[in-house]
Scaffold this active site. Structure first.
Site, PDB file in Angstrom:
ATOM      1  N   ASP A   1       6.040 -97.807 -24.829  1.00  0.00           N
ATOM      2  CA  ASP A   1       5.328 -96.924 -23.898  1.00  0.00           C
ATOM      3  C   ASP A   1       5.373 -97.470 -22.475  1.00  0.00           C
ATOM      4  O   ASP A   1       5.661 -96.738 -21.516  1.00  0.00           O
ATOM      5  CB  ASP A   1       3.882 -96.759 -24.371  1.00  0.00           C
ATOM      6  CG  ASP A   1       3.097 -95.777 -23.502  1.00  0.00           C
ATOM      7  OD1 ASP A   1       3.699 -94.804 -23.019  1.00  0.00           O
ATOM      8  OD2 ASP A   1       1.895 -96.007 -23.306  1.00  0.00           O
TER       9      ASP A   1
ATOM     10  N   LYS B   1      -5.175 -87.706 -25.288  1.00  0.00           N
ATOM     11  CA  LYS B   1      -5.347 -87.248 -23.904  1.00  0.00           C
ATOM     12  C   LYS B   1      -5.778 -85.785 -23.809  1.00  0.00           C
ATOM     13  O   LYS B   1      -6.234 -85.345 -22.743  1.00  0.00           O
ATOM     14  CB  LYS B   1      -4.044 -87.440 -23.120  1.00  0.00           C
ATOM     15  CG  LYS B   1      -3.753 -88.895 -22.754  1.00  0.00           C
ATOM     16  CD  LYS B   1      -2.483 -88.986 -21.927  1.00  0.00           C
ATOM     17  CE  LYS B   1      -2.190 -90.428 -21.500  1.00  0.00           C
ATOM     18  NZ  LYS B   1      -0.935 -90.531 -20.729  1.00  0.00           N
TER      19      LYS B   1
ATOM     20  N   ASP C   1      -0.220 -90.706 -27.388  1.00  0.00           N
ATOM     21  CA  ASP C   1      -1.188 -90.265 -26.369  1.00  0.00           C
ATOM     22  C   ASP C   1      -1.831 -88.928 -26.699  1.00  0.00           C
ATOM     23  O   ASP C   1      -2.346 -88.242 -25.802  1.00  0.00           O
ATOM     24  CB  ASP C   1      -0.497 -90.165 -25.006  1.00  0.00           C
ATOM     25  CG  ASP C   1      -0.492 -91.490 -24.254  1.00  0.00           C
ATOM     26  OD1 ASP C   1      -1.300 -92.375 -24.602  1.00  0.00           O
ATOM     27  OD2 ASP C   1       0.332 -91.653 -23.339  1.00  0.00           O
TER      28      ASP C   1
END
Length: 516
Positions: free
Chosen positions: A460, A380, A377
């Protein structure tokens, strides 16, 4: 042969043409091949030399009465030390043909060949010595018991010295080759295991290798533990050495660490190594025979290279550990921005490695997946806080912004050519793809999604569903498991879902170990 000096003339009963001495294994005896078409020559030779010993080893006799049998036995017994060879057998030049076969076809230069003939006129000594690679030439009439003893002693001395020289050459070649290989081994355990294997190879240079035990040990903050061991030893990572090795070995290794010194004994040695950073290791080797001066010389040369390799591995581990910390920190930064904990990153990494291993991915590649998945991630960081941490439902426009974190992550990581970063780029890009093709950013389906992406997707989601988020509460485990059953073949790779359920206990143990 019918004429001998009176004290040497002996008559014997017939024996089997292929009879061999019985007793200790052949590596404890010198192999002597007698090639002659007269049985009495075999009998007499064995009788005269029956009590012969050289360098602590007796003789093993192997008899051949024809050219065909001789060639077969010579080819079979590569470690024969001496061949007592008649010249005139099946043909007038049988012995000479056998000599050429040994030297030119079999390319054996170490075995000592002694020609014995009862018809010197058929093979004049000067011609034979000049044209054939033999080591001695005797007429049968001159081989009294004393002269046969002397001839055998000289031949075996010569053979022993040649073998020592050849083994020394092989040992040096092995050190050169092994030293190059040492720097190919990365993990400390693989390296330690490789060192033990190579030491055994260097010191046991013939087919009849010595029985040996060897251990590689490291010193932790409080305890000594085993890195690797030769033979059938079972031990877990960082297991205390006292649980693994015999007491006398433990004492030697403990003494090496205490005195910070290497030590040679009759049939064993301990080599002590200390890196510039203070890390300490010991190699212990124990063989069944006494180590001679040449063995010690080979060990000292090899261990000098091992010391350098230990130092390089510790430096390499320090660099790798620093890189791993940086990678996890990058992942944690992204999660912190979305008010999630760094433990999420660690859990996803551990889940991913477990799934990769159970899927059949090799350990080294699975470790790369573990590290790379921590950056799933990272994109992000490019998503505005207002959207990333919005407690309520996202608008379609906001969801499109969130979805773009996969593209941002891929763009950030894909420029690197390193395997770690390439793996991380794939995971960042594809961990929201779904097996049925309804995911994003590219709507990939089935095995068009890289296995890394399929693994990270499952890891995840499993962790996200079981964790509190700004927009939801953690799901109970039963609900999560029901969801995975429903999404088998839809959201997730069905093979990975099956692996997940088969290893659920391990998944839950990771969840407990890295709890928020």
């Amino acid at each position: 042969m019918t004429t001998r000096e009176d004290d040497d003339f002996l008559i014997f009963a017939e024996e089997d043409p292929l009879e061999k001495n019985t007793g200790p294994a052949s590596q404890d005896r010198w192999k002597i091949i007698i090639v002659d078409d007269e049985q009495e020559v075999h009998h007499l030779t064995k009788m005269v030399l029956s009590d012969f010993a050289f360098d602590g080893k007796r003789l093993e006799f192997i008899s051949a009465y024809t050219e065909v049998t001789a060639l077969s036995l010579i080819e079979e017994h590569e470690d024969a030390a001496v061949i007592l060879l008649d010249v005139v057998m099946d043909a007038d030049d049988t012995g000479l043909k056998i000599v050429k076969y040994i030297r030119e076809q079999l390319n054996r230069t170490s075995v000592r060949i002694i020609l014995r003939t009862g018809q010197p006129g058929q093979a004049p000594e000067r011609m034979v010595i000049t044209n054939y690679d033999i080591n001695d030439y005797k007429e049968k009439t001159e081989l009294t018991s004393q002269k046969l003893f002397t001839t055998m002693m000289a031949a075996l001395r010569s053979y022993r010295d040649i073998i020592v020289i050849e083994n020394n050459k092989v040992g040096l070649e092995k050190i050169i080759n092994s030293s190059a290989d040492l720097f190919e081994l990365k993990s400390m355990r693989k390296f330690a295991s490789g060192v033990l294997t190579q030491l055994t190879s260097i010191l046991n240079l013939n087919k009849n290798a010595l029985h040996c035990n060897s251990y590689a040990a490291a010193k932790g903050q409080e305890e000594i533990y085993i890195l690797a061991a030769s033979g059938d030893y079972s031990f877990s990572d960082n297991e205390p050495i006292g649980n693994v090795v015999p007491p006398h070995v433990f004492q030697c290794i403990e003494r090496a660490f205490r005195d910070k010194a290497s030590e040679f004994r009759d049939n064993c040695f301990t080599c002590y190594f200390q890196s510039k950073s203070g890390k300490e290791n010991v190699i212990y080797f124990e063989g069944s025979k006494e180590l001679n001066e040449w063995n010690r010389y080979l060990i000292e040369i090899y261990c000098a290279n091992v010391s350098i390799a230990f130092e390089n591995i510790y430096l390499n581990e320090e660099v790798e550990n620093t890189q791993k910390e940086i990678i996890f920190t990058l992942g944690e930064i992204a999660e912190t921005r979305s008010k999630e904990t760094g433990q999420h990153v660690k859990r996803v990494a551990e889940y991913s490695k477990l799934l990769a291993l159970k899927y059949g991915i090799a350990e080294e590649e699975a470790e790369i997946v573990r590290l790379a998945s921590s950056m799933h991630d990272v994109g992000k960081v490019a998503v505005p806080d207002a959207i990333l941490n919005k407690p309520g439902k996202l608008t379609p426009e906001e969801f499109e912004v969130i979805k773009n974190h996969t593209n941002h992550g891929y763009a950030m990581l894909n420029h690197s050519k390193r395997e770690m970063m390439q793996t991380a780029a794939i995971i960042a890009y594809q961990h929201h793809e779904k097996y049925d093709g309804t995911g994003y950013p590219n709507g990939l389906a089935g095995e068009d999604i890289h296995i890394y992406g399929r693994i990270a997707a499952l890891a995840d989601v499993f962790d996200a569903l079981g964790s509190d988020r700004v927009y939801k509460q953690a799901w109970p485990i039963d609900r999560i498991l029901d969801y995975f059953r429903e999404e088998r073949g839809r959201h997730f790779d069905p093979v990975l879902v099956d692996i997940f359920f088969e290893n659920l206990n391990y998944m839950l143990e990771i969840k407990r170990k890295y709890a928020d």
